[in-house]
Design a protein around this motif. Structure first.
Motif, PDB file in Angstrom:
ATOM      1  N   GLY A  73      84.812 -14.610  30.715  1.00 20.40           N
ATOM      2  CA  GLY A  73      84.119 -15.979  29.992  1.00 20.40           C
ATOM      3  C   GLY A  73      84.517 -17.167  31.129  1.00 20.40           C
ATOM      4  N   MET A  74      85.539 -17.454  31.403  1.00 20.20           N
ATOM      5  CA  MET A  74      85.844 -18.486  32.195  1.00 20.20           C
ATOM      6  C   MET A  74      85.005 -18.683  33.589  1.00 20.20           C
ATOM      7  SD  MET A  74      89.455 -19.370  34.185  1.00 20.20           S
ATOM      8  CE  MET A  74      89.489 -20.847  35.297  1.00 20.20           C
ATOM      9  N   ALA A  75      84.887 -17.359  34.061  1.00 24.68           N
ATOM     10  CA  ALA A  75      83.761 -17.245  35.274  1.00 24.68           C
ATOM     11  C   ALA A  75      82.516 -17.525  35.037  1.00 24.68           C
ATOM     12  CB  ALA A  75      84.123 -15.701  35.720  1.00 24.68           C
ATOM     13  N   LEU A  76      81.896 -16.810  34.023  1.00 23.79           N
ATOM     14  CA  LEU A  76      80.472 -16.953  33.665  1.00 23.79           C
ATOM     15  C   LEU A  76      79.993 -17.907  32.738  1.00 23.79           C
ATOM     16  CD1 LEU A  76      79.622 -13.063  33.393  1.00 23.79           C
ATOM     17  CD2 LEU A  76      79.847 -14.589  35.469  1.00 23.79           C
ATOM     18  N   MET A  77      80.787 -18.584  31.810  1.00 27.86           N
ATOM     19  CA  MET A  77      80.175 -19.110  30.552  1.00 27.86           C
ATOM     20  C   MET A  77      81.015 -20.160  30.078  1.00 27.86           C
ATOM     21  SD  MET A  77      80.053 -15.880  28.001  1.00 27.86           S
ATOM     22  CE  MET A  77      79.485 -15.029  29.433  1.00 27.86           C
ATOM     23  N   GLU A  78      82.088 -20.050  29.964  1.00 28.82           N
ATOM     24  CA  GLU A  78      83.047 -21.095  29.113  1.00 28.82           C
ATOM     25  C   GLU A  78      83.110 -22.446  29.719  1.00 28.82           C
ATOM     26  OE1 GLU A  78      86.795 -20.027  27.325  1.00 28.82           O
ATOM     27  OE2 GLU A  78      86.356 -17.879  27.646  1.00 28.82           O
TER      28      GLU A  78
ATOM     29  N   VAL B 162      94.301 -14.639  35.287  1.00 24.70           N
ATOM     30  CA  VAL B 162      94.751 -15.384  36.349  1.00 24.70           C
ATOM     31  C   VAL B 162      93.642 -15.386  37.686  1.00 24.70           C
ATOM     32  CG1 VAL B 162      96.384 -16.091  38.055  1.00 24.70           C
ATOM     33  CG2 VAL B 162      97.080 -15.871  35.965  1.00 24.70           C
ATOM     34  N   GLY B 163      93.469 -14.213  38.087  1.00 26.41           N
ATOM     35  CA  GLY B 163      92.527 -14.003  39.239  1.00 26.41           C
ATOM     36  C   GLY B 163      91.233 -13.618  38.950  1.00 26.41           C
ATOM     37  N   THR B 164      90.792 -13.488  37.770  1.00 28.81           N
ATOM     38  CA  THR B 164      89.462 -13.007  37.258  1.00 28.81           C
ATOM     39  C   THR B 164      88.371 -13.811  37.804  1.00 28.81           C
ATOM     40  OG1 THR B 164      90.491 -11.887  35.558  1.00 28.81           O
ATOM     41  CG2 THR B 164      88.185 -11.951  35.384  1.00 28.81           C
ATOM     42  N   ALA B 165      88.581 -15.234  37.427  1.00 30.04           N
ATOM     43  CA  ALA B 165      87.384 -16.018  37.813  1.00 30.04           C
ATOM     44  C   ALA B 165      87.059 -15.935  39.230  1.00 30.04           C
ATOM     45  CB  ALA B 165      87.631 -17.338  37.332  1.00 30.04           C
ATOM     46  N   ALA B 166      88.305 -16.134  40.054  1.00 29.38           N
ATOM     47  CA  ALA B 166      87.833 -16.190  41.399  1.00 29.38           C
ATOM     48  C   ALA B 166      87.363 -14.916  41.898  1.00 29.38           C
ATOM     49  CB  ALA B 166      89.316 -16.483  42.349  1.00 29.38           C
ATOM     50  N   ALA B 167      87.786 -13.881  41.392  1.00 37.09           N
ATOM     51  CA  ALA B 167      87.393 -12.570  42.131  1.00 37.09           C
ATOM     52  C   ALA B 167      85.711 -12.371  41.601  1.00 37.09           C
ATOM     53  CB  ALA B 167      87.906 -11.433  41.576  1.00 37.09           C
ATOM     54  N   VAL B 168      85.439 -12.913  40.355  1.00 36.84           N
ATOM     55  CA  VAL B 168      83.769 -12.825  40.174  1.00 36.84           C
ATOM     56  C   VAL B 168      83.240 -14.052  40.983  1.00 36.84           C
ATOM     57  CG1 VAL B 168      82.452 -13.523  38.438  1.00 36.84           C
ATOM     58  CG2 VAL B 168      84.335 -12.078  37.645  1.00 36.84           C
ATOM     59  N   ALA B 169      83.819 -15.087  41.421  1.00 42.02           N
ATOM     60  CA  ALA B 169      83.056 -16.007  42.197  1.00 42.02           C
ATOM     61  C   ALA B 169      82.863 -15.586  43.575  1.00 42.02           C
ATOM     62  CB  ALA B 169      83.904 -17.380  42.337  1.00 42.02           C
ATOM     63  N   ASN B 170      84.224 -14.787  44.070  1.00 39.02           N
ATOM     64  CA  ASN B 170      83.848 -14.005  45.588  1.00 39.02           C
ATOM     65  C   ASN B 170      82.852 -12.948  45.504  1.00 39.02           C
ATOM     66  OD1 ASN B 170      85.743 -16.031  46.060  1.00 39.02           O
ATOM     67  ND2 ASN B 170      87.414 -14.549  46.057  1.00 39.02           N
ATOM     68  N   ALA B 171      82.535 -12.304  44.432  1.00 34.34           N
ATOM     69  CA  ALA B 171      81.771 -11.342  44.401  1.00 34.34           C
ATOM     70  C   ALA B 171      80.340 -11.721  44.234  1.00 34.34           C
ATOM     71  CB  ALA B 171      82.038 -10.373  43.135  1.00 34.34           C
ATOM     72  N   ALA B 172      80.240 -12.893  43.576  1.00 39.90           N
ATOM     73  CA  ALA B 172      78.840 -13.547  43.631  1.00 39.90           C
ATOM     74  C   ALA B 172      78.394 -14.028  44.860  1.00 39.90           C
ATOM     75  CB  ALA B 172      78.946 -14.833  42.587  1.00 39.90           C
ATOM     76  N   TRP B 173      79.383 -14.741  45.713  1.00 41.31           N
ATOM     77  CA  TRP B 173      79.026 -15.117  46.975  1.00 41.31           C
ATOM     78  C   TRP B 173      78.451 -13.652  47.827  1.00 41.31           C
ATOM     79  CZ3 TRP B 173      81.477 -13.242  51.468  1.00 41.31           C
ATOM     80  CH2 TRP B 173      80.875 -13.795  52.661  1.00 41.31           C
TER      81      TRP B 173
END
Ligand code: MOS
Length: 709
Positions: free
Chosen positions: A616-621, A677-688
């Motif tokens: 949620g933090m990664a995509l929408m919150e 803890v690391g979820t949002a960064a992993a998602v952002a890195n995957a989006a890149w």
């Protein structure tokens, strides 16, 4: 036999596991499914009345007059509380809890009045008829990194140094062959547990002990009792706090907020009548804490082989002008990776905004976003695999203190996680996998969370009716304490888990620490083990009816000698729609090293829950605070989006085996927070990796990731 034993790291944790490690179902599961488990707002009381809040519609100024005439004229209205009429509190040192003590308004949504009525409907109607006239003052609710009034707090949450420096970061940036300097931001975020903050309060002035009963939705009954008693000027034994079940807290119920104090005040205005106060979802956006937005300037200095010469993070974030909360966003960078030169700083803007507070992994959660994306950027620049870059910077000892780690298995998490996720053979190039109209990419990020042990918690164990009954004022906020504490006590007593009951959630039981900092199992479990050992020592293996003993959580000398942290590695697959920019996360995997897992079923649930919140933090919150009004405009779940079933696809968590003899007798580390803890960064890195577009500002909404046409 204790965790303070000095014999080295090859010993195993003190408790021989029989119940520990088993997949036992939640003991409170059936009651929850059947609806017989009661929550604060449905606590079993006779003839309740209802309290409704009147909230300020300005961000700063004075509520110069509060006209209650029309409200008081309604049938069924029992009391209207205003700054002029509310009882004077004994302590107003905590401005957040100084409810209705003067006419000053410090943020939009602050309590400026309250109505108590025979029914919820009448209370709501009457609250709407309270007329407040304001004297409006200019407010300031806009955070930026270039404000000239940023200040340095004395410490950051809970008691960390504000700034640290080792070596010479500036020199490292000047001399290293590869450097990177970037700004990352995370938005204001709200905890949003499903169960709103709620209290049922009853004031019976003729009772001495227990004159005030609070059924409060809280992460700690004893902390609520001591805080409310001090604010109201009562003896602690005059206050009883009861909370068997909590529908989520995530830190927002970790310290009492104004609603709990208001409930007590409302109850004292109508003695003998139980008063129910539940925040509305909208009120939860101003009265129940939130995660501050953060602006993170990250610097990395590296050799061409990936070895870091330096790592730095300089954080700007906000607090409320009425009360300071300083999130420890820079703290994880202090000990995550080896680098001889490092710097961490925190600066705050004091704004006319609601008071920020704890939200799942305060510090670690926002503070791992910038650095973990920066490492991904560095890996790309070096042409190195981002998993390998992290492994290359694995420290032998805690780089901040020089202490050995009690156990540290980040590398094992990265290797196992990579294997489980199918990372090997990944094409490192970004923006090359277009499948069925979606750009596909994968990313990795590390996670960490410290092992906290709270100094206060006491357990009683007694023998009664052929069973062992333990009592401790601990909290189960959905985490599983009702279930895992009996597992721990059973192993410590050496009896089958069916013979052990552990009663929690009531100040009638011995004092326990807050369910915060992922410390519950360590703290309460250690108290239970101490009590069990003393019980056996005094009464032997064949006790008599009524035998009972009390013991407190011992200090852990090992925590002076070792750095103690849990670790994790997050892997994400992201799909970005080539035309619309819609971002989906088809796969999320987390591998953790968190000591011995007391109950795999419940642990997995905690880890997956943290990862879901991280999704949620990664995509929408994103709490959108309009600086013109000081108002969070998307203050409901229709517009503040959290990840739900349709957002979660293939979500997996597992762990590496870890024997840590130093953390506690169970060998366990906390698991409630590290999953986010690391979820949002992993998602952002995957989006890149999917698109070639580097997003440095959460959340990853489609406008940010849409590849340039
Ligand atoms: Mo947790 S945010 O420490 O309750």
């Amino acid at each position: 036999m204790t965790d303070t034993d000095m014999t080295g790291t090859d010993m195993t944790p003190a408790l021989a596991p029989h119940a520990i490690g088993r997949d036992l179902a939640r003991r409170d599961g059936a009651a929850k499914v059947r609806g017989t488990a009661f929550y604060a707002d449905e606590s079993p009381v006779e003839n309740p009345v209802y309290c409704r809040i009147v909230a300020s519609t300005i961000a700063r100024g004075r509520a110069v007059s509060v006209d209650t005439g029309e409200a008081e004229g309604l049938d069924g209205v029992l009391a209207v509380l205003t700054p002029a009429t509310a009882e004077r509190l004994a302590s107003t040192s905590d401005a957040e809890l100084a409810v209705l003590q003067d006419d000053r308004v410090g943020f939009r949504g602050q309590i400026v009045g309250a109505v108590v009525a025979e029914s919820f409907e009448v209370a709501r109607d009457a609250a709407a008829r309270v007329r407040v006239e304001y004297e409006v003052a200019a407010h300031d609710a806009a955070l930026s990194a270039d404000r000239d009034d940023l200040y340095t707090p004395d410490q950051v949450n809970p008691t960390y140094e504000t700034d640290t420096a080792q070596g010479d970061m500036a020199a490292a940036m000047a001399s290293a062959p590869v450097t990177l300097e970037r700004t990352y931001t995370t938005p204001m975020l709200h905890n949003n547990p499903m169960e709103p903050h709620a209290t049922t309060a009853l004031w019976e002035p003729d009772r001495g002990a227990g004159a005030l009963t609070l059924y409060d939705s809280t992460q700690g009954v004893h902390p609520v009792r001591s805080t409310v008693a001090a604010v109201l000027g009562l003896d602690e034994d005059q206050v009883r706090v009861v909370c068997p079940y909590v529908g989520g807290g995530f830190g927002s119920k970790g310290m009492p907020h104004a609603n709990t104090v208001l409930a007590a005040m409302a109850a004292r205005a109508v003695p003998g009548r139980p008063v129910r106060v539940a925040l509305t979802r909208q009120q939860m956006f101003s009265l129940a804490g939130y995660r501050t937005p953060t602006i993170q300037q990250v610097q990395l200095a590296a050799q061409r082989d990936g070895a870091l010469d330096g790592i730095a993070i300089d954080v700007v974030e906000q607090t409320s002008r009425i009360k300071e909360f300083a999130e420890q966003t820079g703290v994880p960078t202090r000990n995550m990776y080896a680098a001889p030169n490092r710097r961490t700083t925190h600066r705050l803007a004091a704004l006319d905004v609601p008071v920020p507070s704890w939200m799942r992994a305060p510090g670690e959660c926002p503070g791992m976003f910038g650095p973990e994306v920066a490492l991904d950027e560095l890996a790309a620049e070096l042409g190195m695999d981002p998993v390998e870059l992290r492994i290359r910077n694995e420290p032998d000892v805690d780089p901040e203190t020089g202490k050995p780690f009690s156990t540290r298995n980040l590398v094992a998490c990265l290797r196992r996680g990579a294997e489980q996720f199918g990372w090997p053979g990944r094409d490192p190039r970004p923006g090359v996998r277009l499948e069925g109209g979606w750009w596909i990419g994968t990313g990795v990020a590390s996670a960490t969370y410290p092992v906290y042990r709270m100094p206060v918690s006491t357990a009683v164990i007694g023998y009664s009716g052929g069973r062992y009954v333990a009592r401790i004022g601990a909290a189960d906020i959905g985490t599983g304490a009702w279930t895992v504490l009996p597992q721990i006590a059973a192993d410590a007593l050496g009896v089958p888990v069916q013979e052990v009951e552990v009663l929690i959630g009531d100040t009638e039981y011995p004092p326990a620490s807050v369910a915060g900092g992922s410390s519950g199992t360590t703290t309460w479990g250690s108290a239970l083990v101490a009590a069990a050992e003393q019980f056996r020592g005094k009464f032997g293996a064949d006790p008599h009816e009524g035998d009972e003993i009390e013991a407190s959580v011992p200090e852990n000398a090992a925590s002076e000698r070792f750095a103690m942290h849990a670790y994790g590695a997050h892997f994400a697959e992201v799909a970005v729609h080539a035309d619309t920019g819609e971002v989906r996360v088809p796969r999320l995997h987390g591998t953790f090293a968190a000591g011995r897992i007391v109950n795999p079923r419940l642990a997995r649930s905690q880890l997956l829950g943290g990862m879901t919140m991280g999704l949620g933090m990664a995509l929408m919150e994103d709490s959108v605070l309009d600086p013109r009004t000081g108002h969070v405009v998307n203050h409901d779940l229709a517009e503040y989006h959290v990840a739900t079933n349709a957002d979660v696809a293939d979500l997996r968590a597992d762990w590496v085996h870890e024997d840590d003899p130093h953390v506690n007798p169970m060998g366990s580390k906390g698991i409630g927070e590290i999953g986010i803890v690391g979820t949002a960064a992993a998602v952002a890195n995957a989006a890149w990796h999917a698109t070639g577009v580097r997003v440095r500002d959460l959340p990853l909404t489609l406008d940010k990731v849409l590849p340039p046409a």
